[in-house]
Design a protein around this motif. Structure first.
Motif, short mmCIF file in Angstrom:
data_model
loop_
_atom_site.label_atom_id
_atom_site.label_comp_id
_atom_site.label_asym_id
_atom_site.label_seq_id
_atom_site.Cartn_x
_atom_site.Cartn_y
_atom_site.Cartn_z
N ARG A 144 15.59 29.23 44.94
CA ARG A 144 17.00 29.14 44.59
C ARG A 144 17.64 30.49 44.30
NH1 ARG A 144 18.49 24.05 42.92
NH2 ARG A 144 20.61 24.90 42.90
N SER A 145 16.85 31.47 43.89
CA SER A 145 17.42 32.80 43.62
C SER A 145 18.04 33.40 44.87
CB SER A 145 16.35 33.75 43.08
OG SER A 145 15.40 34.08 44.07
N MET A 146 17.55 32.97 46.04
CA MET A 146 18.07 33.49 47.29
C MET A 146 19.46 32.95 47.63
SD MET A 146 15.88 35.67 48.51
CE MET A 146 16.22 35.79 50.26
N GLU A 147 19.91 31.93 46.91
CA GLU A 147 21.23 31.34 47.16
C GLU A 147 22.35 32.13 46.48
OE1 GLU A 147 21.69 28.64 49.19
OE2 GLU A 147 19.56 28.88 49.61
N PHE A 148 22.01 33.22 45.82
CA PHE A 148 23.00 33.99 45.07
C PHE A 148 23.82 34.89 45.98
CE2 PHE A 148 24.15 37.98 42.92
CZ PHE A 148 24.98 37.48 41.93
N THR A 149 25.10 34.99 45.67
CA THR A 149 25.97 36.03 46.22
C THR A 149 26.94 36.45 45.13
OG1 THR A 149 27.58 36.64 47.93
CG2 THR A 149 27.61 34.35 47.18
N TRP A 187 7.65 34.63 56.90
CA TRP A 187 7.86 33.91 55.64
C TRP A 187 9.20 34.34 55.09
CZ3 TRP A 187 8.44 35.75 50.51
CH2 TRP A 187 8.59 34.73 49.56
N VAL A 188 10.10 33.37 54.91
CA VAL A 188 11.42 33.63 54.35
C VAL A 188 11.55 32.83 53.07
CG1 VAL A 188 13.91 33.49 54.73
CG2 VAL A 188 12.39 34.03 56.64
N ASP A 189 11.77 33.52 52.00
CA ASP A 189 11.86 32.91 50.68
C ASP A 189 12.97 31.84 50.66
OD1 ASP A 189 11.87 32.33 47.98
OD2 ASP A 189 11.96 34.41 47.33
#
Length: 275
Positions: free
Chosen positions: A79-84, A74-76
């Protein structure tokens, strides 16, 4: 044409030199384990036609050794994961997907069956499965700010890997791991964070906004929030660590500013320790 992500995952996997890895659970054989609904991609020979004849759907027989060799991912995709925090660093999502697929490459090469934690892509072996996983990981991001683990398709006695920033509701993670533990599933939590999220380098007037724009907080003294923020982040990490220990899982935090091979090696060894 193969997804570029798959080529990158294979290259990353090639940098990790590991010994042989195989099914080592004692006492597991070729006994019948359970039926599951057939999904797209199942071979006709895998379908139990007698069981399917008693219903309006096709069913596949899962065997005990197949459950033992199965790893669910399972990989989240929230949208929070799009942050850099830096254009020169990958997003948390890019790093998470790369690590998950590279782990899939290593496991499938070692004879394991790898799939997603949802029923759309059940664990299977072979190179074709890697293409299925890569296609899933290159899909568009979800709409929610924060993600929650999905575990409704985990096979009993299998293994699982959940990769996320785990900055959302911790109750969802606890529920997923408790459900998995009740089914005899062991696994690993990999928390992926950007270095900026660890350092909190903000000062003065700052507007904090979620990736969807649905959450916003403005302050004139961002530096005053640093201590409280770091304290809460440490509490979240400790909570994940405790939850993992209580359910028989393992926990590790990886930063996108660090080399990917180290996190991949940790994931692979975590799966090996649970085999």
């Amino acid at each position: 044409m193969l997804p570029p992500l798959l080529a990158a995952a294979r290259q990353l996997a090639a940098t990790v030199q590991l010994g042989a890895h195989g099914r080592r659970q004692a006492g597991l054989g070729d006994e019948f384990w359970q039926y599951r609904p057939a999904t797209a991609g199942d071979e006709a020979r895998a379908i139990d036609w007698r069981r399917s004849g008693r219903a309006d759907a096709h069913f596949v027989r899962e065997r005990e050794w197949q459950a033992a060799q199965s790893v669910h991912l399972w990989v989240d995709d929230a949208r929070s994961m799009e942050f850099t925090g830096d254009e020169g660093r990958p997003t948390k999502a890019d790093r998470a997907r790369l690590l998950a697929l590279a782990l899939g490459v290593l496991l499938i090469r070692a004879g394991e069956r790898v799939g997603m934690a949802d029923p759309e892509i059940p664990p299977r072996a072979g190179e074709v499965q890697l293409v299925r996983l890569a296609t899933r990981f290159t899909a568009d991001a979800g709409e929610a700010d924060y993600g929650a683990p999905v575990g409704r398709a985990l096979l009993p006695q299998s293994r699982a890997v959940f990769i996320s920033d785990f900055l959302g509701d911790p109750a969802a993670v606890e529920a997923a791991l408790t459900q998995a533990s009740d089914r005899g599933v062991t696994g690993a939590l990999l928390q992926v964070l950007d270095p900026v999220e660890e350092a909190f380098p903000y000062q003065g007037r700052t507007i904090f906004e979620s990736m969807t724009g649905g959450l916003m907080h403005e302050t004139r003294k961002a530096g005053d929030l640093r201590g409280r923020y770091l304290e809460r982040l440490a509490e979240r990490k400790a909570q994940l660590q405790t939850l993992a220990q209580r359910t028989g899982w393992q926990y590790h935090c990886h930063h996108t500013g660090d080399p990917a091979p180290g996190a991949l090696l940790w994931l692979y060894h975590a799966m090996e320790r649970m085999a």
